[in-house]
Design a protein around this motif. Structure first.
Motif, PDB file in Angstrom:
ATOM      1  N   MET A  77      83.752  63.460 -23.407  1.00  0.00           N
ATOM      2  CA  MET A  77      84.401  62.183 -23.126  1.00  0.00           C
ATOM      3  C   MET A  77      83.428  61.041 -23.400  1.00  0.00           C
ATOM      4  O   MET A  77      82.302  61.050 -22.902  1.00  0.00           O
ATOM      5  CB  MET A  77      84.862  62.120 -21.666  1.00  0.00           C
ATOM      6  N   LYS A  78      83.829  60.079 -24.186  1.00  0.00           N
ATOM      7  CA  LYS A  78      82.992  58.927 -24.494  1.00  0.00           C
ATOM      8  C   LYS A  78      83.459  57.717 -23.688  1.00  0.00           C
ATOM      9  O   LYS A  78      84.640  57.373 -23.707  1.00  0.00           O
ATOM     10  CB  LYS A  78      83.036  58.621 -25.979  1.00  0.00           C
ATOM     11  N   LEU A  79      82.516  57.119 -22.965  1.00  0.00           N
ATOM     12  CA  LEU A  79      82.837  55.986 -22.104  1.00  0.00           C
ATOM     13  C   LEU A  79      82.256  54.701 -22.666  1.00  0.00           C
ATOM     14  O   LEU A  79      81.342  54.715 -23.493  1.00  0.00           O
ATOM     15  CB  LEU A  79      82.287  56.230 -20.698  1.00  0.00           C
ATOM     16  N   SER A  80      82.786  53.593 -22.191  1.00  0.00           N
ATOM     17  CA  SER A  80      82.312  52.287 -22.625  1.00  0.00           C
ATOM     18  C   SER A  80      82.010  51.418 -21.419  1.00  0.00           C
ATOM     19  O   SER A  80      82.614  51.567 -20.350  1.00  0.00           O
ATOM     20  CB  SER A  80      83.366  51.585 -23.491  1.00  0.00           C
ATOM     21  N   LYS A  81      81.068  50.493 -21.609  1.00  0.00           N
ATOM     22  CA  LYS A  81      80.778  49.474 -20.618  1.00  0.00           C
ATOM     23  C   LYS A  81      81.427  48.175 -21.085  1.00  0.00           C
ATOM     24  O   LYS A  81      81.358  47.812 -22.255  1.00  0.00           O
ATOM     25  CB  LYS A  81      79.263  49.300 -20.485  1.00  0.00           C
ATOM     26  N   ILE A  82      82.104  47.483 -20.151  1.00  0.00           N
ATOM     27  CA  ILE A  82      82.736  46.221 -20.513  1.00  0.00           C
ATOM     28  C   ILE A  82      82.575  45.244 -19.360  1.00  0.00           C
ATOM     29  O   ILE A  82      82.633  45.626 -18.184  1.00  0.00           O
ATOM     30  CB  ILE A  82      84.240  46.429 -20.865  1.00  0.00           C
ATOM     31  N   TRP A  83      82.344  43.988 -19.690  1.00  0.00           N
ATOM     32  CA  TRP A  83      82.269  42.924 -18.690  1.00  0.00           C
ATOM     33  C   TRP A  83      83.624  42.227 -18.598  1.00  0.00           C
ATOM     34  O   TRP A  83      84.235  41.902 -19.611  1.00  0.00           O
ATOM     35  CB  TRP A  83      81.195  41.902 -19.057  1.00  0.00           C
ATOM     36  N   LEU A  84      84.071  42.016 -17.355  1.00  0.00           N
ATOM     37  CA  LEU A  84      85.314  41.294 -17.101  1.00  0.00           C
ATOM     38  C   LEU A  84      85.055  40.252 -16.019  1.00  0.00           C
ATOM     39  O   LEU A  84      84.278  40.492 -15.083  1.00  0.00           O
ATOM     40  CB  LEU A  84      86.420  42.244 -16.642  1.00  0.00           C
ATOM     41  N   ASN A  85      85.693  39.116 -16.142  1.00  0.00           N
ATOM     42  CA  ASN A  85      85.612  38.092 -15.101  1.00  0.00           C
ATOM     43  C   ASN A  85      86.795  38.328 -14.162  1.00  0.00           C
ATOM     44  O   ASN A  85      87.941  38.014 -14.491  1.00  0.00           O
ATOM     45  CB  ASN A  85      85.682  36.694 -15.705  1.00  0.00           C
ATOM     46  N   ILE A  86      86.493  38.897 -12.995  1.00  0.00           N
ATOM     47  CA  ILE A  86      87.545  39.306 -12.062  1.00  0.00           C
ATOM     48  C   ILE A  86      87.483  38.426 -10.824  1.00  0.00           C
ATOM     49  O   ILE A  86      86.464  38.387 -10.123  1.00  0.00           O
ATOM     50  CB  ILE A  86      87.397  40.787 -11.686  1.00  0.00           C
ATOM     51  N   ASN A  87      88.549  37.683 -10.585  1.00  0.00           N
ATOM     52  CA  ASN A  87      88.640  36.774  -9.439  1.00  0.00           C
ATOM     53  C   ASN A  87      87.455  35.810  -9.386  1.00  0.00           C
ATOM     54  O   ASN A  87      86.897  35.523  -8.328  1.00  0.00           O
ATOM     55  CB  ASN A  87      88.762  37.565  -8.137  1.00  0.00           C
ATOM     56  N   GLY A  88      87.027  35.353 -10.593  1.00  0.00           N
ATOM     57  CA  GLY A  88      86.004  34.335 -10.690  1.00  0.00           C
ATOM     58  C   GLY A  88      84.594  34.837 -10.839  1.00  0.00           C
ATOM     59  O   GLY A  88      83.678  34.043 -11.090  1.00  0.00           O
ATOM     60  N   MET A 143      80.823  44.183 -14.228  1.00  0.00           N
ATOM     61  CA  MET A 143      80.699  45.211 -15.256  1.00  0.00           C
ATOM     62  C   MET A 143      81.450  46.459 -14.801  1.00  0.00           C
ATOM     63  O   MET A 143      81.296  46.906 -13.656  1.00  0.00           O
ATOM     64  CB  MET A 143      79.230  45.556 -15.491  1.00  0.00           C
ATOM     65  N   VAL A 144      82.260  47.006 -15.701  1.00  0.00           N
ATOM     66  CA  VAL A 144      82.979  48.242 -15.392  1.00  0.00           C
ATOM     67  C   VAL A 144      82.704  49.253 -16.495  1.00  0.00           C
ATOM     68  O   VAL A 144      82.475  48.897 -17.654  1.00  0.00           O
ATOM     69  CB  VAL A 144      84.497  48.018 -15.246  1.00  0.00           C
ATOM     70  N   VAL A 145      82.725  50.522 -16.093  1.00  0.00           N
ATOM     71  CA  VAL A 145      82.566  51.622 -17.040  1.00  0.00           C
ATOM     72  C   VAL A 145      83.900  52.341 -17.119  1.00  0.00           C
ATOM     73  O   VAL A 145      84.494  52.696 -16.092  1.00  0.00           O
ATOM     74  CB  VAL A 145      81.454  52.588 -16.595  1.00  0.00           C
ATOM     75  N   CYS A 146      84.375  52.568 -18.336  1.00  0.00           N
ATOM     76  CA  CYS A 146      85.737  53.090 -18.479  1.00  0.00           C
ATOM     77  C   CYS A 146      85.879  53.886 -19.768  1.00  0.00           C
ATOM     78  O   CYS A 146      85.012  53.879 -20.640  1.00  0.00           O
ATOM     79  CB  CYS A 146      86.740  51.939 -18.471  1.00  0.00           C
ATOM     80  N   ASN A 147      87.002  54.558 -19.850  1.00  0.00           N
ATOM     81  CA  ASN A 147      87.440  55.188 -21.087  1.00  0.00           C
ATOM     82  C   ASN A 147      88.507  54.272 -21.671  1.00  0.00           C
ATOM     83  O   ASN A 147      89.666  54.310 -21.250  1.00  0.00           O
ATOM     84  CB  ASN A 147      88.017  56.574 -20.812  1.00  0.00           C
ATOM     85  N   SER A 150      99.827  45.647 -15.399  1.00  0.00           N
ATOM     86  CA  SER A 150      98.541  46.256 -15.747  1.00  0.00           C
ATOM     87  C   SER A 150      98.597  47.770 -15.861  1.00  0.00           C
ATOM     88  O   SER A 150      97.658  48.380 -16.379  1.00  0.00           O
ATOM     89  CB  SER A 150      97.488  45.855 -14.711  1.00  0.00           C
ATOM     90  N   CYS A 151      99.673  48.406 -15.397  1.00  0.00           N
ATOM     91  CA  CYS A 151      99.718  49.871 -15.471  1.00  0.00           C
ATOM     92  C   CYS A 151      99.891  50.364 -16.899  1.00  0.00           C
ATOM     93  O   CYS A 151      99.596  51.528 -17.194  1.00  0.00           O
ATOM     94  CB  CYS A 151     100.828  50.426 -14.568  1.00  0.00           C
ATOM     95  N   THR A 152     100.375  49.514 -17.789  1.00  0.00           N
ATOM     96  CA  THR A 152     100.567  49.923 -19.182  1.00  0.00           C
ATOM     97  C   THR A 152      99.601  49.218 -20.140  1.00  0.00           C
ATOM     98  O   THR A 152      99.713  49.386 -21.351  1.00  0.00           O
ATOM     99  CB  THR A 152     102.019  49.647 -19.626  1.00  0.00           C
ATOM    100  N   LYS A 153      98.684  48.439 -19.581  1.00  0.00           N
ATOM    101  CA  LYS A 153      97.713  47.710 -20.412  1.00  0.00           C
ATOM    102  C   LYS A 153      96.430  48.526 -20.521  1.00  0.00           C
ATOM    103  O   LYS A 153      95.671  48.653 -19.558  1.00  0.00           O
ATOM    104  CB  LYS A 153      97.407  46.350 -19.788  1.00  0.00           C
ATOM    105  N   LYS A 154      96.176  49.126 -21.673  1.00  0.00           N
ATOM    106  CA  LYS A 154      94.976  49.918 -21.871  1.00  0.00           C
ATOM    107  C   LYS A 154      93.763  48.995 -22.004  1.00  0.00           C
ATOM    108  O   LYS A 154      93.849  47.888 -22.547  1.00  0.00           O
ATOM    109  CB  LYS A 154      95.108  50.793 -23.108  1.00  0.00           C
ATOM    110  N   LEU A 155      92.605  49.494 -21.544  1.00  0.00           N
ATOM    111  CA  LEU A 155      91.387  48.684 -21.613  1.00  0.00           C
ATOM    112  C   LEU A 155      90.989  48.351 -23.050  1.00  0.00           C
ATOM    113  O   LEU A 155      90.386  47.308 -23.312  1.00  0.00           O
ATOM    114  CB  LEU A 155      90.242  49.398 -20.903  1.00  0.00           C
ATOM    115  N   LYS A 156      91.380  49.196 -23.989  1.00  0.00           N
ATOM    116  CA  LYS A 156      91.039  48.902 -25.384  1.00  0.00           C
ATOM    117  C   LYS A 156      91.729  47.633 -25.872  1.00  0.00           C
ATOM    118  O   LYS A 156      91.296  47.026 -26.863  1.00  0.00           O
ATOM    119  CB  LYS A 156      91.423  50.081 -26.278  1.00  0.00           C
ATOM    120  N   ALA A 157      92.786  47.219 -25.170  1.00  0.00           N
ATOM    121  CA  ALA A 157      93.503  46.008 -25.563  1.00  0.00           C
ATOM    122  C   ALA A 157      93.082  44.787 -24.748  1.00  0.00           C
ATOM    123  O   ALA A 157      93.695  43.724 -24.863  1.00  0.00           O
ATOM    124  CB  ALA A 157      95.008  46.233 -25.410  1.00  0.00           C
TER     125      ALA A 157
END
Length: 973
Positions: free
Chosen positions: A1-12, A16-20, A61-68
């Motif tokens: 399984m290959k994971l990615s690190k992504i930064w998101l601005n959540i509630n201001g 950083m989150v790690v996800c597939n 958000s249940c159908t929104k993939k992180l890749k998008a």
């Protein structure tokens, strides 16, 4: 399984989150980092409970993939809108405008509404409705009107035109809260996203918790199981165990869910439902095995590898096929038609066929055959349960249950754990409306925990839940009713066939409702009726709000309109002539408990006349307008054997603790318990802040009975009065003041008092006689009179309900917002029942949208509720029950309005556009709509009534049932 690190601005804040990114949805990632206000209901983007704001736009958000999702995207969840110490006006309005019921959809709605107010802080009601429709926000509890009320109120504060205090309910200083819209104790947790529902509990359980997934073959409705091969599944990553029925039995369980069999005419000799199928599959949703693994994904992957070999058997997917003479038995021990209940009144007691003669010789008569659908409950939250062994070695199951002690009884000895070592705890619950009265999911997770001797969580996908859970019994019915030249009913005959699906539990109880509520609350001097229940290979019948009575009104309220037309009398006037007056009897030959019918019709009359006038004025060839009326009602309590126990305790901090199992499903079990406690302790001047509710844990709370049968307020309220009298007597000093906890302890006075209330306190309660239907089973009724105004689009056949008026009588009201919430919600379900809701096609009806759930634009914003309060002498503080009457007959008001609008009578529900359009086309071509031919329900009505008369059964009566156990829940195999 290959994971990615992504930064998101959540509630201001940047996080950083790690996800597939290929697999993970935005909802999964947000929940994983602790933002569990984001609820996942449907999992397919059709309910809106997972709504968040992504870069300024509401998304599901249940159908929104992180890749998008682009890195550094800005995301707002409910946690970023307001906190318990700093609430947004929307959250305050939701709490104070009756917009909180189960609360599962609440975060998604508030997030969605927040985005609306960012764009438009002065929306009209229709703009609010359009917004929620566009973003597919679904509420199954409220009926939507209160949600719009809350948005409009909050918008005033946002614009600076009102203060928070202006939209906040302030309890009266004299302590008088009864009848007022006191805010629910659970409301704050729900509007801030801090209420943990089942999937939230699972996410936050210890790391060693295992996860189970069901093996639900979905290969047939009826089949012989030749082989279950778990070998490949057992080799899958992370798998700890794959269990079948053999494992349950090896652990000392029976693999057999306990069943009630109380009716004298039931032919059932053995409980019909297995936890895990053994030699047969009886319906499409049956479960044959459980895969248990270290993660939910691993468990699901393993479950998919279990192979089931079957031999197809004949399938009977409706009542009519199952009762044919050549049909094989669904269960070997009993005929498919397994229970029946007659009702005879007047001349029928001597000779049932005399009723037919009276009808034949009356001035006017009407007859018809009708079908009501297998209605799905469509709660936004499905099955999600957790099990573990607690510090005292109790098998503890966290769940959604409408009866904690009933669940213990239904689990019984099925999984190898003694009943006295079972503990049921209710989670925050995303509604049920009846399906959680069945404990099938509890048995599954319990069996898994026993098998691995440790904690296990089980969460079904919505499609799995849809196929696994029971539904309202579909029903075929035939009926005939007659009147004299003055429009007074002379006699009626009717015959119901209830499709109880694959399992018989409850079938002997539901058939009592049609022989009580057909032609309620009218006076009929002569009646011959019969209800029958049969097993089929569809999903099983289970409780649903107004259990069993909508099927009765489907026939009788349609026939009332049809007979009124035959007699040339306005349908409202026809009902006025036939409602029961003081002293007149119901079809069970007993007086009505109350007679509010004339007053209620007088209240409704101007609304009816106005609606008729407006419908005529607005009627066009393209848009036909019509008005429909329907009486309804339901019983209160489970009858003479019903009882409720509660405990009140004075705590060391001088708080008063209330212990009960008033299961909170969204109907208001928390605020109801608070209201009756405050009223019972009113002589002490107790305020809401001094009451602490300790509810819905069978280890610490007594058995208060089920949250069903419109019983909770009536039974719990009466029990609370008794306990409060004991506590106040103990605390009261000679000077009339009350002792503190320390004073009680110093003087050696007990600080904890338990009380039990039983329906035997009401004299004259008797079960229905199984040979005649004569009886008076419950101490009170509730009454509703419904009016629906509809518009039919003649080009498409689509029906729109424009306005709904409901006059109701539930005795004195305990909490006006809670009662009205049940009314709005019940009406919305009724409209869905009439027009769209169905679970018949198992390939199609897999989620709430495809099963016909009403969205906000399907429900009118103009719902007018008019309480008619009367004082019930046997009820607590003059109250009765509520909830179920509101879903009893509203669907027929809608169907009657369709006929009034365009001349198309719908005999077989639901009234989908294509069905209405087909009728319009027939009429346009000069044809006549032919009603269904009389259904074959097993034998001729009078032939079967004669057979019952010549082969009576012994009536065991209530004394027999009282001897069977201390509570109705103990009377199981």
């Amino acid at each position: 399984m290959k994971l990615s690190k992504i930064w998101l601005n959540i509630n201001g804040a940047d996080r950083m989150v790690v996800c597939n990114p290929e697999k993970d949805s935005l909802a999964e990632v947000l929940r994983r980092i602790g933002l569990t206000s984001v609820k996942v209901g449907c999992g397919t983007g059709v309910c809106g409970s997972c709504s968040v704001i992504l870069n300024g736009k509401v998304i599901r958000s249940c159908t929104k993939k992180l890749k998008a999702v682009e890195e550094y995207s800005k995301i707002i969840t409910l946690e970023g809108i307001g906190t318990p110490g700093n609430l947004h006006p929307l959250q305050v309005a939701w709490m104070n405008y009756g917009a909180i019921q189960c609360g599962f959809c609440t975060p998604g709605f508030i997030v969605s509404a927040y985005a609306l107010l960012l764009e438009n802080n002065n929306p009209t009601r229709e703009e609010v409705r359009d917004w929620f429709q566009k973003h597919r926000n679904v509420c199954r509890c409220t009926g939507y009107k209160q949600l719009v009320d809350a948005v409009i109120a909050a918008a005033k504060v946002v614009r600076g035109e009102a203060k928070i205090e202006d939209i906040t309910f302030q309890p009266s200083k004299d302590g008088g809260c009864y009848g007022k819209p006191l805010v629910r104790p659970s409301a704050l947790a729900k509007v801030t996203g801090l209420a943990d529902y089942g999937d939230d509990i699972e996410l936050k359980m210890p790391a060693e918790t295992l996860h189970a997934a069901i093996v639900q073959p979905r290969v047939a409705h009826h089949a012989k199981i030749l082989k279950i091969d778990t070998s490949e599944a057992e080799k899958m990553p992370g798998v700890v165990k794959v269990i079948t029925y053999k494992d349950i039995k090896e652990n000392g369980g029976t693999n057999q869910m306990a069943e009630a069999n109380l009716h004298e005419r039931s032919t059932v000799t053995l409980p019909s439902r297995k936890i895990l199928c053994e030699d047969k599959i009886f319906r499409y949703g049956d479960v044959v095995a459980l895969a248990i693994a270290d993660t939910q994904d691993h468990a699901r992957a393993a479950a998919a590898k279990v192979k089931v070999e079957i031999e197809q058997l004949p399938e009977y997917l409706n009542y009519l096929d199952a009762v044919m003479p050549d049909a094989i038995r669904v269960h070997d021990d009993t005929p498919n038609l397994f229970c029946q209940q007659p009702v005879l009144k007047g001349a029928a007691l001597d000779d049932a066929s005399k009723v037919a003669d009276i009808i034949d010789n009356s001035a006017y008569s009407a007859e018809g055959s009708f079908y009501s659908t297998r209605e799905p409950h469509l709660s936004i939250e499905g099955c999600t349960v957790q099990a573990y062994f607690d510090e005292d070695d109790f098998l503890t199951i966290h769940c959604k249950s409408q009866g904690l002690y009933t669940s213990i009884s239904r689990i019984g000895n099925s999984i190898g754990v003694p009943r006295e070592k079972l503990r049921i705890v209710q989670n925050f619950t995303g509604a049920s409306f009846g399906w959680s009265t069945n404990a099938g999911d509890l048995c599954l997770v319990g069996a898994a925990a026993v098998a691995v001797k440790g904690p296990v969580a089980l969460s079904l996908t919505y499609e799995e839940h849809q196929h696994f859970s029971g539904k309202r019994c579909p029903c075929h019915s035939n009926g005939r009713v007659a009147c004299d030249e003055n429009g007074k009913i002379t006699a009626a005959e009717f015959d119901f066939g209830m499709d109880h699906g694959a399992y018989s539990w409850g079938g002997d109880h539901v058939i009592e409702k049609q022989v009580r509520f057909t032609f309620f609350p009218y006076y009929l001097p002569h009646v011959a009726g019969l209800t029958r229940a049969a097993n089929t290979n569809h999903t099983f019948g289970t409780a649903y709000r107004s259990y069993g009575s909508p099927q009765a009104y489907t026939l009788s309220e349609a026939l009332m309109d049809m007979l009124a037309e035959k007699a040339g009398i306005d349908p409202f006037e026809f009902r006025w002539r036939n409602i029961a007056r003081e002293g007149q009897t119901n079809i069970n030959s007993h007086p009505f408990k109350e007679y509010p019918m004339e007053e209620m019709m007088n209240i409704m009359r101007p609304y009816y006349e106005k609606a008729v006038t407006e419908a005529k004025a607005a009627d066009t060839p393209e848009k036909k307008r019509g008005v429909g009326i329907a009486w309804g009602g339901f019983n209160v309590t489970e009858g003479g054997t019903d009882q409720c126990t509660i405990t009140l305790e004075l705590a060391p901090d001088n708080m008063i603790v209330k212990y009960d199992t008033w299961q909170e499903m969204g109907q208001g079990g928390d605020v109801g318990s608070l209201m009756v406690t405050l009223e019972a302790l009113k002589p002490m001047g107790v305020t809401p802040e001094r009451i602490r509710l300790a509810q819905n844990d069978s280890k610490i709370c007594p058995d208060s009975g089920m949250s069903a049968a419109s019983r909770s307020h009536y039974m719990n309220g009466n029990a609370t009065k008794l306990a409060a009298e004991k506590l106040m007597d103990a605390m009261r000093k000679d000077d009339g003041t009350y002792r503190t906890y320390d004073e009680m302890v110093t003087e050696g006075i007990e600080t904890r008092y338990e009380a039990k209330y039983s329906c035997t306190a009401t004299p004259g309660i008797t079960r229905l006689n199984p040979n005649t239907g004569i009886g008076d089973p419950t101490p009170a009724y509730t009454y509703v009179l419904n009016l629906a105004e509809v518009e039919v689009d003649t080009a498409t056949g689509k029906t729109k309900v424009l306005r709904f008026v409901c006059v109701y009588d539930v005795g004195k009201i305990g909490n006006i917002d809670a009662v009205n919430g049940q009314a709005y919600g019940g009406i919305s379900h009724s409209i869905g029942f009439a027009l769209s809701e169905d679970y018949s096609d198992v390939k199609k009806h897999t989620n709430i949208a495809s099963s016909g759930v009403p969205y906000i634009k399907d429900i009118p914003d103009e719902i007018i509720l008019i309480p008619h309060e009367t004082y019930r002498n046997d009820g607590p503080f003059g109250s009765s029950g509520a909830s179920e009457a509101f879903q009893s007959s509203g669907h027929i008001a809608v169907l009657n309005a369709i006929y009034n609008a365009c001349g198309v009578r719908i005999y077989e529900m639901p009234a989908k556009p294509e069905k209405v359009k087909a009728g319009l086309d027939i009429l346009a071509a000069g044809g006549k709509i032919e009603p269904p031919k009389k259904y074959f329900l097993g034998s001729d009505l009078y032939e079967e009534l004669e057979n019952i008369k010549t082969n009576p059964v012994a009536f065991r009566g209530d004394d027999m049932f009282n001897a069977l156990g201390d509570s109705p829940d103990e009377r199981f195999y």
